[in-house]
Write an enzyme that holds these catalytic residues in place. Structure first.
Site, short mmCIF file in Angstrom:
data_model
loop_
_atom_site.label_atom_id
_atom_site.label_comp_id
_atom_site.label_asym_id
_atom_site.label_seq_id
_atom_site.Cartn_x
_atom_site.Cartn_y
_atom_site.Cartn_z
N GLU A 64 4.04 19.97 -35.90
CA GLU A 64 4.22 18.58 -35.46
C GLU A 64 3.01 18.07 -34.69
O GLU A 64 2.35 18.84 -33.97
CB GLU A 64 5.45 18.48 -34.54
CG GLU A 64 6.73 18.86 -35.24
CD GLU A 64 7.89 19.14 -34.29
OE1 GLU A 64 9.03 18.83 -34.65
OE2 GLU A 64 7.65 19.68 -33.20
N ASP A 235 16.11 20.98 -31.77
CA ASP A 235 15.01 20.02 -31.70
C ASP A 235 14.37 19.74 -33.05
O ASP A 235 13.21 19.37 -33.14
CB ASP A 235 13.95 20.51 -30.69
CG ASP A 235 13.39 21.88 -31.06
OD1 ASP A 235 13.85 22.47 -32.06
OD2 ASP A 235 12.49 22.36 -30.36
P1 NAD Z 1 12.10 32.34 -28.52
O1 NAD Z 1 12.11 32.66 -29.97
O2 NAD Z 1 11.06 32.97 -27.65
O3 NAD Z 1 13.53 32.66 -27.87
C1 NAD Z 1 14.72 32.28 -28.45
C2 NAD Z 1 15.79 33.28 -28.06
O4 NAD Z 1 17.05 32.82 -28.56
C3 NAD Z 1 15.58 34.68 -28.64
O5 NAD Z 1 15.53 35.62 -27.59
C4 NAD Z 1 16.80 34.88 -29.55
O6 NAD Z 1 17.24 36.22 -29.58
C5 NAD Z 1 17.80 33.95 -28.90
N1 NAD Z 1 18.92 33.55 -29.76
C6 NAD Z 1 18.89 33.15 -31.06
N2 NAD Z 1 20.14 32.86 -31.49
C7 NAD Z 1 20.96 33.05 -30.43
C8 NAD Z 1 22.36 32.91 -30.23
N3 NAD Z 1 23.16 32.53 -31.22
N4 NAD Z 1 22.87 33.17 -29.01
C9 NAD Z 1 22.07 33.58 -27.99
N5 NAD Z 1 20.73 33.75 -28.12
C10 NAD Z 1 20.19 33.48 -29.31
O7 NAD Z 1 11.98 30.74 -28.42
P2 NAD Z 1 11.55 29.86 -27.17
O8 NAD Z 1 10.08 29.61 -27.16
O9 NAD Z 1 12.18 30.39 -25.93
O10 NAD Z 1 12.23 28.48 -27.56
C11 NAD Z 1 13.64 28.34 -27.51
C12 NAD Z 1 14.03 27.08 -28.23
O11 NAD Z 1 13.58 25.95 -27.50
C13 NAD Z 1 13.43 26.95 -29.62
O12 NAD Z 1 14.43 26.49 -30.50
C14 NAD Z 1 12.33 25.92 -29.46
O13 NAD Z 1 12.10 25.20 -30.65
C15 NAD Z 1 12.94 25.05 -28.39
N6 NAD Z 1 11.97 24.29 -27.57
C16 NAD Z 1 12.35 23.04 -27.22
C17 NAD Z 1 11.50 22.30 -26.41
C18 NAD Z 1 11.94 20.93 -25.96
O14 NAD Z 1 11.14 20.18 -25.38
N7 NAD Z 1 13.18 20.56 -26.14
C19 NAD Z 1 10.27 22.80 -26.00
C20 NAD Z 1 9.94 24.11 -26.35
C21 NAD Z 1 10.81 24.85 -27.15
#
Ligand code: NAD
Length: 347
Positions: A64, A235
């Site tokens: 993005e 997101d």
């Molecule tokens: P990451 O991959 O480092 O961590 C995600 C975690 O979620 C992993 O540890 C995984 O095991 C866990 N997980 C997956 N499915 C699960 C479930 N059903 N129950 C419990 N845990 C589960 O990712 P990250 O960098 O920490 O990002 C997390 C999320 O936040 C991503 O989806 C990312 O796109 C989103 N994000 C959003 C914003 C925003 O501004 N809203 C900004 C950054 C990241």
């Protein structure tokens, strides 16, 4: 100490310098100062060019571009989201960004934004919670204990007074990592075996999981009256975390509806479902939390103005600390029309 000598050299903040900057200023101070920059920028909402981010989707993720301008400065972030990356030893989210002056179009900062995105996302979440969470909230559940999670915990401790975090992840190794990282943080950290256990006694529930599907991290029966939900992981189109029924019982707050209706939890609702824009709450035009039993939901997707604020902050801090180096990124012939001559003389 680095002082930029001319506009053609672009100050660059590397990952190494970003980490030094965070330690020099202090992690929680950085997040609280970024939150203040975001709040200032949200309060002058009309000053900005706004557009939903430009997304290029594939089967495995999304890339993005997130641009915005306030007429004086222009900024954009490049960011990806690839949930399957982790299994390959790569991060789900990586990013870099650029700030430029509108008057000349010349860049004034190029920065890593993987760390900065985690800082600004946590700052934005905690800032929203200041307006939406129940008064006196001290316990937060954090479901999804990946890269973003510890940043969220620290930001909520600093900005909202959270004292206890209850952690759950489908991968116990992720929770163990977060528990270790949060030791010495001053937070009481409780590792939970199920999401149901994690939400026990929590006034705030943060979901920050990564899965490229419409997941149900929280079911309707898990959310009681008075709770604030900080939903970070939904997101992208087809990537959500909450059961639709929760949305129907919640007052929903968003960054920029045009983007959130496509990417956020509310993609599950009709296009005219009422939502409140956070800038209006920050400006005092609309109410945030209005009652003890109200369920508030921050349907976070991440908006370009937050990255602009974060870049503006880093631009200021990099100059104050000298934690950058100049990049020879913009061609700079002595005679601006003699670009070709400059190239030939370099032979
Ligand atoms: P990451 O991959 O480092 O961590 C995600 C975690 O979620 C992993 O540890 C995984 O095991 C866990 N997980 C997956 N499915 C699960 C479930 N059903 N129950 C419990 N845990 C589960 O990712 P990250 O960098 O920490 O990002 C997390 C999320 O936040 C991503 O989806 C990312 O796109 C989103 N994000 C959003 C914003 C925003 O501004 N809203 C900004 C950054 C990241």
């Amino acid at each position: 100490m680095n002082t930029p000598s001319k506009l053609a050299y672009v100050p660059f903040v590397s990952v190494e310098n970003m980490m030094k900057l965070v330690h020099r200023v202090g992690l929680r101070t950085v997040m609280s100062e970024i939150a203040a920059f975001i709040e200032d920028d949200f309060k002058r909402w009309e000053a900005f060019d706004k557009t939903p981010r430009v997304a290029s989707h594939s089967d495995v993720g999304v890339i993005e571009l997130m641009p915005t301008s306030d007429g004086e400065m222009y900024g954009f972030k490049y960011v990806n989201g690839h949930p399957a990356n982790m299994a390959r030893g790569l991060q789900t989210v990586t990013a870099f960004g650029l700030l430029a002056e509108v008057a000349s179009g010349y860049p004034v900062l190029l920065s890593e934004m993987t760390i900065l995105t985690a800082l600004r996302t946590a700052a934005m979440s905690a800032l929203a919670a200041r307006y939406l969470a129940p008064a006196g909230a001290r316990v937060m559940a954090v479901i999804g204990n990946g890269a973003q999670s510890e940043f969220q915990c620290h930001a909520f401790a600093e900005l909202c007074g959270i004292e206890t975090v209850r952690l759950f992840d489908i991968d116990p190794a992720a929770t163990a990592k977060a528990v270790e990282n949060l030791a010495g943080s001053g937070l009481q950290v409780i590792s939970c075996a199920t999401p149901e256990a994690a939400i026990e006694g929590a006034q705030i529930i943060t979901t920050c999981t990564a899965d490229k599907q419409c997941a149900t991290i929280l079911t309707d029966n898990m959310v009681g009256p008075g709770v604030h939900i900080n939903a970070v992981g939904g997101d992208c189109p087809g990537k959500t975390e909450l059961h639709r029924d929760i949305l129907l019982r919640s007052d929903i707050f968003v960054e920029y509806p045009e983007q959130t209706r496509v990417e956020g939890e509310i993609q599950q609702l009709s296009g005219d479902h009422p939502v409140t824009e956070l800038w209006e709450v920050m400006r005092g035009v609309k109410r945030g939390r209005s009652g003890a039993a109200q369920i508030t939901l921050f349907d976070s997707v991440g908006f370009a103005i937050e990255d602009f604020s974060a870049l503006r902050y880093v631009h200021q801090k990099a100059r104050e600390t000298g934690l950058f180096r100049d990049l020879d990124m913009i061609a700079d012939p002595d005679d601006p029309r003699d670009l070709f001559g400059m190239l030939m003389r370099a032979k």
